[in-house]
Scaffold this active site. Structure first.
Site, PDB file in Angstrom:
ATOM      1  N   CYS A  43      39.665  41.138  35.135  1.00  0.00           N
ATOM      2  CA  CYS A  43      40.500  42.559  35.144  1.00  0.00           C
ATOM      3  C   CYS A  43      42.195  41.954  35.187  1.00  0.00           C
ATOM      4  CB  CYS A  43      39.137  43.820  35.710  1.00  0.00           C
ATOM      5  SG  CYS A  43      38.090  44.190  34.264  1.00  0.00           S
ATOM      6  N   GLN A  86      37.118  46.339  41.479  1.00  0.00           N
ATOM      7  CA  GLN A  86      38.083  45.074  41.833  1.00  0.00           C
ATOM      8  C   GLN A  86      37.821  43.889  41.149  1.00  0.00           C
ATOM      9  OE1 GLN A  86      40.103  45.660  44.172  1.00  0.00           O
ATOM     10  NE2 GLN A  86      39.866  47.684  44.610  1.00  0.00           N
ATOM     11  N   SER A  87      37.856  44.175  40.226  1.00  0.00           N
ATOM     12  CA  SER A  87      37.780  42.273  39.778  1.00  0.00           C
ATOM     13  C   SER A  87      38.535  42.332  39.513  1.00  0.00           C
ATOM     14  CB  SER A  87      37.335  42.960  37.666  1.00  0.00           C
ATOM     15  OG  SER A  87      37.265  41.817  36.955  1.00  0.00           O
ATOM     16  N   ASN A  88      38.477  40.690  39.813  1.00  0.00           N
ATOM     17  CA  ASN A  88      39.536  39.635  39.495  1.00  0.00           C
ATOM     18  C   ASN A  88      39.866  39.312  37.804  1.00  0.00           C
ATOM     19  OD1 ASN A  88      40.202  39.409  42.211  1.00  0.00           O
ATOM     20  ND2 ASN A  88      38.303  38.161  42.206  1.00  0.00           N
TER      21      ASN A  88
END
Length: 338
Positions: A80, A76-78
């Protein structure tokens, strides 16, 4: 002030300057003036701190003739998600290395993953063990793209590079103008508190504070790993920044602090008390934090203030680095709290 002429080339992506807002009820409750620098307002899709760094990184990618950016992060990388969407605006494609326990059974398409997919990013799922060797996977994917006639530009985790640090050097320049609107030329001592998740934001803030010549104390609350891990990263960014831009008025390692002890269950893993702090802020100020970065850092800040109201001085600026989309995949964890 930090002269704009010294800044490297950039692609203008962020809606800046972002507002500086006083949290009136929170300030009364904590017994100290607390303001939020609303970097969650940098854009609806690009919301958060990463876009400030990406303005410089994507300009460099284009200057080097790249057509695809490769970066990495948790599922859930912000960072990325912001990279995938910012790349489109810069005329580039993206490939994301996303970390998950079982790449054969990746997480559901929700939150940031949904936005990654909508952006048309290529996603390569890797295990935590593989993630530790991500530099090798970066190079492997870059070679694969080269074989397809494409040119890759690699952006490390969180955009935390020497060039990316300029994003938060610029943010400090912006903050100084915010504070002058409040205080005039006689600025009140201010402590800036931020989440530290890959080190680049904290490094940029520390460099910017030193270059500005203003009494700004920089404190990071680490949301993963430990203090020693981030001191090594931040010091290295600052050292290389000075070597790369000797005329930027940054000297040595600028002062900053890391407040350890609030990682809790681990990166992107929340405790009920952290989520309760997120809920309580919504009900107090109508401001929503994310569970991975700002929620943990905010919880840590409140815990430190509960022990000593004066620990950060009389004025705190909390950097709201966005991340709202990360709330939705863990909605069930809020069930008993709401």
């Amino acid at each position: 002030m930090i002269g704009k002429a010294m800044f490297p080339p950039r692609v203008h992506l962020a809606n800046t300057p972002t507002p500086l807002q006083k949290m009136e009820r929170l300030s009364r409750q904590a017994g100290v003036e607390i303001l939020f620098k609303r970097d969650d307002f940098t854009g609806s899709e690009l919301s958060g701190n990463k876009v400030r760094k990406l303005e410089f990184l994507l300009a460099d990618a284009r200057e080097k003739g790249a057509d695809t950016v490769i970066t990495c992060g948790g599922a859930q990388s912000n960072h990325c998600r912001a990279t995938a969407l910012a790349a489109i605006k810069a005329g580039l494609s993206s490939l994301l290395l996303l970390r998950t326990a079982d790449p054969g059974r990746p997480p559901a398409i929700s939150g940031n993953i949904l936005l990654d997919r909508l952006a048309g990013s290529q996603i390569v799922w890797i295990t935590p063990e593989q993630y530790r060797a991500r530099d090798e996977i970066f190079e492997r994917e870059a070679r694969r793209l080269h074989g397809e006639g494409k040119k890759a530009y690699i952006i490390p985790e969180g955009g935390s590079t020497v060039l990316g640090a300029w994003g938060y050097v610029d943010a400090i320049s912006e903050l100084v103008l915010d504070l002058k609107r409040l205080d005039g030329d006689d600025l009140k001592p201010t402590t800036v508190v931020c989440a530290t998740g890959s080190g680049g934001t904290t490094a940029g803030l520390a460099l910017g504070a030193q270059m500005s010549g203003v009494d700004i104390r920089v404190v990071g609350v680490n949301v993963c790993d430990d203090r020693d891990y981030f001191v090594a990263i931040i010091d290295d960014i600052c050292r290389r920044f000075n070597e790369t831009w000797p005329g930027a008025r940054a000297t040595g390692i600028p002062p900053y602090e890391i407040v350890d002890g609030y990682v809790g269950r681990g990166y992107a893993l929340s405790r009920p008390e952290e989520l309760a702090a997120v809920r309580d802020l919504v009900r107090l100020e109508g401001v929503v934090l994310d569970p991975v970065y700002t929620g943990k850092a905010y919880f840590g800040m409140l815990a430190e203030l509960a022990r000593d109201r004066g620990v950060f001085g009389e004025r705190i600026v909390f950097i709201h680095t966005g991340g709202l989309f990360g709330l939705f995949p863990i909605a069930e964890q809020f069930a008993e709290l709401v």
